[in-house]
Write an enzyme that holds these catalytic residues in place. Structure first.
Site, PDB file in Angstrom:
ATOM      1  N   GLY A  19      -5.980  -9.234  -0.483  1.00  0.00           N
ATOM      2  CA  GLY A  19      -7.194 -10.013  -0.651  1.00  0.00           C
ATOM      3  C   GLY A  19      -7.273 -10.737  -1.977  1.00  0.00           C
ATOM      4  CB  ALA A  20      -7.611 -10.085  -5.188  1.00  0.00           C
ATOM      5  CB  SER A  21      -2.637  -9.660  -6.016  1.00  0.00           C
ATOM      6  OG  SER A  21      -2.369  -8.504  -5.245  1.00  0.00           O
ATOM      7  CB  THR A  22       0.667 -13.034  -3.172  1.00  0.00           C
ATOM      8  OG1 THR A  22       1.844 -13.072  -2.358  1.00  0.00           O
ATOM      9  CG2 THR A  22       0.789 -14.068  -4.274  1.00  0.00           C
ATOM     10  CD  GLN A  23       1.557  -7.851  -4.978  1.00  0.00           C
ATOM     11  OE1 GLN A  23       1.447  -7.608  -3.778  1.00  0.00           O
ATOM     12  NE2 GLN A  23       0.506  -8.028  -5.764  1.00  0.00           N
TER      13      GLN A  23
ATOM     14  CD  GLU B  89      -0.444  -4.659  -4.743  1.00  0.00           C
ATOM     15  OE1 GLU B  89      -0.976  -4.958  -3.665  1.00  0.00           O
ATOM     16  OE2 GLU B  89      -0.927  -4.966  -5.858  1.00  0.00           O
TER      17      GLU B  89
END
Length: 452
Positions: free
Chosen positions: A205-209, A166
């Site tokens: 909504g549930a992760s960051t990169q 992602e």
């Protein structure tokens, strides 16, 4: 007499006319003419944790293998939650996509349906579901795959993306659209622009990169990716964090926001618990003991990063050009009462209720989590689109799976090669000579018959 000679001269006259017409056509100037390009299309369904979006991409079918060509043709927002919310009703996940797929049938020309690749990539919501219940995740993917396979597109699978994928695909998308990966031709030589690449930051909504090119040693090889794009080698650091891993803390945080306590210090204290910066087994870390090299170059932040900062900037009317201004904007927002917030930023109540929590999370993630300071924050741009195309992992994912969009041969109207032109010229010249010889023979034959 003329009536007897005319039928005899008709065949050679026709041959002479044909030869003369051929010579005239050969003498006309010719050149290669490129036909108007047809277009190719690709479809990607971004199945996020909170919702699913469909993107239809379009590019000239006769493009050369360069960049800056593919663009967004259309998009569609799937109604309802993300496909992971259908764990107890997998068939519902498939049905939820139908409205957007019907739009795709209209957006893509009918004669291109069979050649249009169709992908579905699921992100953090499905990653979490797969951790909790692999059977439920498999059932959801099977249901959406069954629905997608019923359409006349070239369906190439539905799968769960890793957090690393992602991040990397988001980085490819941003730099592709901003033409940081493009190669220019100058006197037969290829070179890259000197401005380099941008780091990419995504927040869902549930992760960051976070992903950026680096030349410094990477102490944790698991977070290093080597890419070769358009003949150039890129060494990037990328890491993905499940930002909603501590549910209890977030529940307390959201409860505080919903109650409208207007206490920015409490909100900041709750959010800061999500970022453990006390332990680090490397020379430097971001949070939770994860190695992160020094921030390098400029960055583009999109998705929820953009939406949150844009809310502060436009709805609240607050400056956010510096990290200090961002801190002040977050504090101002969190001090609003519910009535003041509604009056100042009218909009959907569910998003408005979470505005303090979301803004505090973004501010803490940037400063406490990733380590942005005033200097590095100055190189951070918050954008939703680039080149009229949404920035996110979807385009980079399609470019990767289609081998950077292979091209069809260009459509040209070709003139004759010199050798073929010479042969045709000789042929039509011989045809004229044969017509002349036949005509003379016919005239002599007629005269001889008349003499007898």
């Amino acid at each position: 007499m003329a009536k007897k000679v005319l039928p005899l001269l008709l065949p050679p006259l026709l041959l002479a006319a044909l030869g003369l017409a051929g010579l005239l056509l050969l003498c006309l100037p010719t050149r290669d003419v490129r036909e108007p390009p047809a277009f190719k299309y690709g479809i990607v369904l971004d199945a996020g944790s909170s919702h699913t979006s469909m993107f239809v991409y379009k590019w000239p079918a006769d493009k050369e293998n360069d960049t800056g060509i593919v663009g967004q043709h259309s998009s569609c927002h799937v109604q309802g939650g993300g496909i992971s919310s259908y764990a107890d009703n997998p068939s519902g996940a498939g049905r939820s996509l139908v409205e957007c797929l019907e739009q795709a049938l209209r957006d893509v020309p009918r004669d291109r349906h069979a050649s249009t690749p169709l992908y579905l990539g699921a992100t953090a919501g499905m990653r979490l579901l797969n951790l909790r219940s692999p059977e439920a995740a498999a059932a959801v993917l099977a249901a959406v795959g069954q629905t997608l396979a019923q359409y006349p597109f070239d369906f190439r699978g539905a799968r769960i993306l890793s957090g690393q994928d992602e991040g990397v695909f988001g980085w490819v998308t941003a730099n592709y659209l901003l033409e940081n990966l493009i190669k220019y031709s100058w006197v037969g030589r290829w070179f890259r622009p000197r401005k380099g690449t941008l780091g990419a930051m995504d927040l869902g909504g549930a992760s960051t990169q976070i992903t950026f090119e680096t030349s410094s040693p990477v102490e944790d090889p698991a977070n290093e990716v080597h890419l070769r794009l358009y003949g150039q080698h890129y060494r990037v650091y990328t890491h993905s964090f499940l930002c909603y891993g501590q549910d209890q803390v977030l529940q307390r945080l959201l409860a505080s926001a919903l109650q409208g306590s207007s206490d920015p210090d409490l909100c900041r204290a709750l959010v800061s618990q999500l970022f453990n910066v006390s332990t680090c087994g490397f020379s430097r870390c971001s949070f939770d003991g994860v190695f992160q090299p020094p921030l390098a170059g400029s960055f583009i932040a999109f998705s929820a990063f953009y939406r949150t900062v844009e809310f502060l900037r436009t709805k609240m009317g607050l400056p956010v050009a510096t990290l200090q201004q961002l801190d002040a904007a977050v504090e101002t927002t969190c001090k609003q009462t519910w009535e003041e917030l509604q009056a100042r930023a009218p909009g959907p109540l569910d998003r408005l209720a979470n505005s303090c929590a979301a803004a505090t999370f973004v501010q803490q993630l940037l400063s406490r989590g990733y380590g942005f300071d005033e200097r590095t924050f100055g190189g951070l741009a918050f954008q939703r689109q680039a080149a009229d195309t949404a920035v996110g992992w979807a385009l980079g994912y399609m470019l990767n799976l289609t081998n950077l969009v292979p091209s069809d041969p260009p459509g040209l109207r070709k003139g004759l090669q010199r050798g073929a032109w010479s042969v045709a010229l000789l042929l039509f010249g011989a045809l004229l000579l044969a017509a002349l010889a036949l005509g003379l023979r016919q005239v002599r034959s007629a005269k001889a018959q008349r003499a007898i």
